[in-house]
Motif scaffolding. Sequence first.
Motif, PDB file in Angstrom:
ATOM      1  N   MET A 196      47.755  28.736  56.118  1.00 47.20           N
ATOM      2  CA  MET A 196      48.076  29.836  57.197  1.00 47.20           C
ATOM      3  C   MET A 196      47.208  30.382  57.721  1.00 47.20           C
ATOM      4  O   MET A 196      47.152  31.274  58.779  1.00 47.20           O
ATOM      5  CB  MET A 196      49.261  30.603  56.488  1.00 47.20           C
ATOM      6  CG  MET A 196      50.577  30.193  56.175  1.00 47.20           C
ATOM      7  SD  MET A 196      51.535  31.186  55.072  1.00 47.20           S
ATOM      8  CE  MET A 196      51.401  32.590  55.725  1.00 47.20           C
ATOM      9  N   GLY A 197      46.072  30.450  57.003  1.00 51.77           N
ATOM     10  CA  GLY A 197      44.803  31.173  57.471  1.00 51.77           C
ATOM     11  C   GLY A 197      44.256  32.061  56.804  1.00 51.77           C
ATOM     12  O   GLY A 197      43.637  33.301  57.185  1.00 51.77           O
ATOM     13  N   VAL A 198      45.078  32.583  55.373  1.00 56.64           N
ATOM     14  CA  VAL A 198      44.835  33.789  54.750  1.00 56.64           C
ATOM     15  C   VAL A 198      43.576  33.266  53.626  1.00 56.64           C
ATOM     16  O   VAL A 198      43.345  32.157  53.266  1.00 56.64           O
ATOM     17  CB  VAL A 198      45.981  33.740  53.738  1.00 56.64           C
ATOM     18  CG1 VAL A 198      45.444  34.850  52.758  1.00 56.64           C
ATOM     19  CG2 VAL A 198      47.262  34.346  54.395  1.00 56.64           C
ATOM     20  N   GLY A 199      42.415  34.288  54.135  1.00 55.49           N
ATOM     21  CA  GLY A 199      41.386  34.042  53.288  1.00 55.49           C
ATOM     22  C   GLY A 199      40.893  34.581  52.143  1.00 55.49           C
ATOM     23  O   GLY A 199      39.979  34.350  51.294  1.00 55.49           O
ATOM     24  N   ILE A 200      41.868  35.685  51.807  1.00 57.19           N
ATOM     25  CA  ILE A 200      41.523  36.545  50.653  1.00 57.19           C
ATOM     26  C   ILE A 200      42.912  36.937  50.032  1.00 57.19           C
ATOM     27  O   ILE A 200      43.732  37.202  50.706  1.00 57.19           O
ATOM     28  CB  ILE A 200      40.754  37.762  50.968  1.00 57.19           C
ATOM     29  CG1 ILE A 200      40.191  38.426  49.834  1.00 57.19           C
ATOM     30  CG2 ILE A 200      41.426  38.741  51.900  1.00 57.19           C
ATOM     31  CD1 ILE A 200      38.746  39.111  50.107  1.00 57.19           C
ATOM     32  N   VAL A 201      42.945  36.957  48.836  1.00 58.73           N
ATOM     33  CA  VAL A 201      43.949  37.560  47.878  1.00 58.73           C
ATOM     34  C   VAL A 201      43.673  38.547  47.337  1.00 58.73           C
ATOM     35  O   VAL A 201      42.582  38.771  46.478  1.00 58.73           O
ATOM     36  CB  VAL A 201      44.639  36.495  47.063  1.00 58.73           C
ATOM     37  CG1 VAL A 201      45.498  36.962  46.114  1.00 58.73           C
ATOM     38  CG2 VAL A 201      44.878  35.310  47.548  1.00 58.73           C
ATOM     39  N   ARG A 202      44.330  39.713  47.376  1.00 60.55           N
ATOM     40  CA  ARG A 202      43.963  41.049  46.652  1.00 60.55           C
ATOM     41  C   ARG A 202      44.606  41.038  45.301  1.00 60.55           C
ATOM     42  O   ARG A 202      45.841  40.813  45.273  1.00 60.55           O
ATOM     43  CB  ARG A 202      44.355  42.290  47.482  1.00 60.55           C
ATOM     44  CG  ARG A 202      44.170  43.644  47.089  1.00 60.55           C
ATOM     45  CD  ARG A 202      44.452  44.781  47.799  1.00 60.55           C
ATOM     46  NE  ARG A 202      44.349  46.121  47.215  1.00 60.55           N
ATOM     47  CZ  ARG A 202      45.263  46.864  46.665  1.00 60.55           C
ATOM     48  NH1 ARG A 202      46.359  46.561  46.659  1.00 60.55           N
ATOM     49  NH2 ARG A 202      44.736  48.060  46.220  1.00 60.55           N
ATOM     50  N   GLN A 203      43.835  41.015  44.150  1.00 59.61           N
ATOM     51  CA  GLN A 203      44.341  40.923  42.873  1.00 59.61           C
ATOM     52  C   GLN A 203      43.956  42.077  41.909  1.00 59.61           C
ATOM     53  O   GLN A 203      42.554  42.256  41.883  1.00 59.61           O
ATOM     54  CB  GLN A 203      44.059  39.474  42.435  1.00 59.61           C
ATOM     55  CG  GLN A 203      44.457  39.239  40.850  1.00 59.61           C
ATOM     56  CD  GLN A 203      45.970  39.333  40.773  1.00 59.61           C
ATOM     57  OE1 GLN A 203      46.498  38.828  41.482  1.00 59.61           O
ATOM     58  NE2 GLN A 203      46.198  40.041  39.664  1.00 59.61           N
ATOM     59  N   THR A 204      44.664  42.711  41.243  1.00 63.74           N
ATOM     60  CA  THR A 204      44.359  43.518  40.205  1.00 63.74           C
ATOM     61  C   THR A 204      43.704  42.846  39.021  1.00 63.74           C
ATOM     62  O   THR A 204      44.072  41.894  38.668  1.00 63.74           O
ATOM     63  CB  THR A 204      45.681  44.525  39.430  1.00 63.74           C
ATOM     64  OG1 THR A 204      46.293  45.228  40.620  1.00 63.74           O
ATOM     65  CG2 THR A 204      45.233  45.109  38.419  1.00 63.74           C
ATOM     66  N   PHE A 205      42.520  43.348  38.850  1.00 67.61           N
ATOM     67  CA  PHE A 205      41.663  42.756  37.636  1.00 67.61           C
ATOM     68  C   PHE A 205      41.921  43.957  36.446  1.00 67.61           C
ATOM     69  O   PHE A 205      41.193  44.926  36.372  1.00 67.61           O
ATOM     70  CB  PHE A 205      40.264  42.460  37.881  1.00 67.61           C
ATOM     71  CG  PHE A 205      39.919  41.208  38.550  1.00 67.61           C
ATOM     72  CD1 PHE A 205      38.580  40.690  38.033  1.00 67.61           C
ATOM     73  CD2 PHE A 205      40.611  40.672  39.462  1.00 67.61           C
ATOM     74  CE1 PHE A 205      38.487  39.248  38.497  1.00 67.61           C
ATOM     75  CE2 PHE A 205      40.276  39.565  40.192  1.00 67.61           C
ATOM     76  CZ  PHE A 205      39.181  38.795  39.609  1.00 67.61           C
ATOM     77  N   ASP A 206      42.906  43.407  35.747  1.00 71.74           N
ATOM     78  CA  ASP A 206      43.545  44.573  34.847  1.00 71.74           C
ATOM     79  C   ASP A 206      42.204  44.565  33.458  1.00 71.74           C
ATOM     80  O   ASP A 206      42.319  43.647  32.618  1.00 71.74           O
ATOM     81  CB  ASP A 206      44.965  44.038  34.186  1.00 71.74           C
ATOM     82  CG  ASP A 206      45.471  44.727  33.201  1.00 71.74           C
ATOM     83  OD1 ASP A 206      44.864  45.979  32.717  1.00 71.74           O
ATOM     84  OD2 ASP A 206      46.484  44.743  32.922  1.00 71.74           O
ATOM     85  N   TRP A 207      41.520  45.736  33.538  1.00 71.32           N
ATOM     86  CA  TRP A 207      40.665  45.840  32.824  1.00 71.32           C
ATOM     87  C   TRP A 207      41.021  45.753  31.135  1.00 71.32           C
ATOM     88  O   TRP A 207      40.486  45.228  30.280  1.00 71.32           O
ATOM     89  CB  TRP A 207      40.037  47.232  32.859  1.00 71.32           C
ATOM     90  CG  TRP A 207      38.919  47.599  32.158  1.00 71.32           C
ATOM     91  CD1 TRP A 207      38.023  47.119  31.054  1.00 71.32           C
ATOM     92  CD2 TRP A 207      38.332  49.095  32.411  1.00 71.32           C
ATOM     93  NE1 TRP A 207      37.160  47.759  30.666  1.00 71.32           N
ATOM     94  CE2 TRP A 207      37.111  49.122  31.411  1.00 71.32           C
ATOM     95  CE3 TRP A 207      38.418  50.143  32.922  1.00 71.32           C
ATOM     96  CZ2 TRP A 207      36.213  50.050  31.296  1.00 71.32           C
ATOM     97  CZ3 TRP A 207      37.708  50.986  33.183  1.00 71.32           C
ATOM     98  CH2 TRP A 207      36.474  51.246  31.961  1.00 71.32           C
ATOM     99  N   SER A 208      42.499  45.957  30.828  1.00 70.81           N
ATOM    100  CA  SER A 208      42.969  46.233  29.433  1.00 70.81           C
ATOM    101  C   SER A 208      43.176  44.746  28.974  1.00 70.81           C
ATOM    102  O   SER A 208      43.239  44.527  27.864  1.00 70.81           O
ATOM    103  CB  SER A 208      44.080  47.207  29.322  1.00 70.81           C
ATOM    104  OG  SER A 208      45.049  46.436  29.957  1.00 70.81           O
ATOM    105  N   ALA A 209      43.473  43.982  29.943  1.00 73.87           N
ATOM    106  CA  ALA A 209      43.668  42.610  29.786  1.00 73.87           C
ATOM    107  C   ALA A 209      42.347  41.859  29.572  1.00 73.87           C
ATOM    108  O   ALA A 209      42.456  40.578  28.790  1.00 73.87           O
ATOM    109  CB  ALA A 209      44.639  41.860  30.793  1.00 73.87           C
ATOM    110  N   ILE A 210      41.442  42.113  30.039  1.00 78.88           N
ATOM    111  CA  ILE A 210      40.296  41.565  30.051  1.00 78.88           C
ATOM    112  C   ILE A 210      39.267  41.848  28.800  1.00 78.88           C
ATOM    113  O   ILE A 210      38.880  40.906  28.362  1.00 78.88           O
ATOM    114  CB  ILE A 210      39.282  41.446  31.366  1.00 78.88           C
ATOM    115  CG1 ILE A 210      40.250  40.969  32.557  1.00 78.88           C
ATOM    116  CG2 ILE A 210      37.910  40.934  31.397  1.00 78.88           C
ATOM    117  CD1 ILE A 210      39.539  41.034  34.032  1.00 78.88           C
TER     118      ILE A 210
END
Length: 390
Positions: free
Chosen positions: A83-97
């Motif tokens: 579709m032409g989407v180039g970026i996905v906004r994603q929470t980088f959950d600090w507590s999970a990492i």
Amino acid sequence: MKKPSPLAVVLAAVALFGVGVGIVAVARGGGGSAPGPVVATASTLTPPAAGRLRRDFFGIVAEDAFAHPGPYRDATLNQLARMGVGIVRQTFDWSAIQTAPGRYDFTAYDSFVGALAARHMTVLPVLLNPPRFLSSAPAVGAQPGTYPPRHYADLGTFAAVLVRRYGPHGSFWRANPELPKVPIRAWQVWNEPSLPAYWPTGPNPGQYTQLLAATASAIRKADPKAEIVTAGLPNSRLGIPFDTFVEGMYKAGAKADFDTLAIHPYARDADGVTGAVEDAHRIMNLNGDGGARIWVTELGWADKGPRSSFTVGPARQARLISTVLSQLVALRYQAHLRGIVYFGWRDGAPYAPAFKDFWGLHTGLLDLSGRPKPALSAFARSVGTLRRHG
């Protein structure tokens, strides 16, 4: 049923406050089992021609794709790439990492970053939600929501760890030479700190600016050319108004600490969205920062759900998406618009009986069962046309 993550609970908790303009960008998958695939295509794709718009101009929030690795994720990302989407906004959950002091588990994020890179896509990480041992949340009597870290520099330390893994000289790319190298260069610091849900002690632009400054400094030391993106800021009756919060950031010295101002301009119609972008640009100009960029990192309307100013029906949802994308692309030079992220890919559901439904769970291009809405074809058609002629 999969137990919801802490961030998913925050999303549902926000619904308790009533309908507001700001939405929480956190997990929205419908349940523990992986949804059915959308389109089955090859797993590694050649990116579409970007034309005059940058490859990552159009983005989306697709938390369900992150939550369900395997066939569903592959099919979803394939479709988004086509579709032409180039970026996905994603929470980088600090507590999970960061699972313990000095201990990090990158497994889930390595998988997601790699899946995006295989499709020549990238991610906009939202740095959010400190682990309990670094949070400012009191042990007793904590308010609902996501507290900032006790020491703001700790978010900078965490961000620098991520840059050293996923940035231009990141260890992830050295460990995976078979992947196209698509390093993360833009980093979003927190989410909607003007709302109590993300600053439970009471939103404060000066305090947020301190967090932003500490994080930006650490990121720039690790990657001097990184793009620092502010938290997405809404104009909501639930917290500090947009204009007041941004002016407060500038008074606190935030101009030196970011490259791009992120906004969440939820509005009744497309003109309301473009008006919010113009308002943000006006404030930036008044503060001698007219050269900085604006990024719409959340935007959307609901096709159904509880009655609200943003619940518009399926046909109007599709029309508004087409209209607003065209209007924002036309405005991009005047407003220094960096890009647009639609919220989101698929509808969500309340995570427990105690949490009520609200319009923000119905903004997806797909419904809860994975069926496409008219909004999906409207979005795909608009992105394709704007990439060719925008």
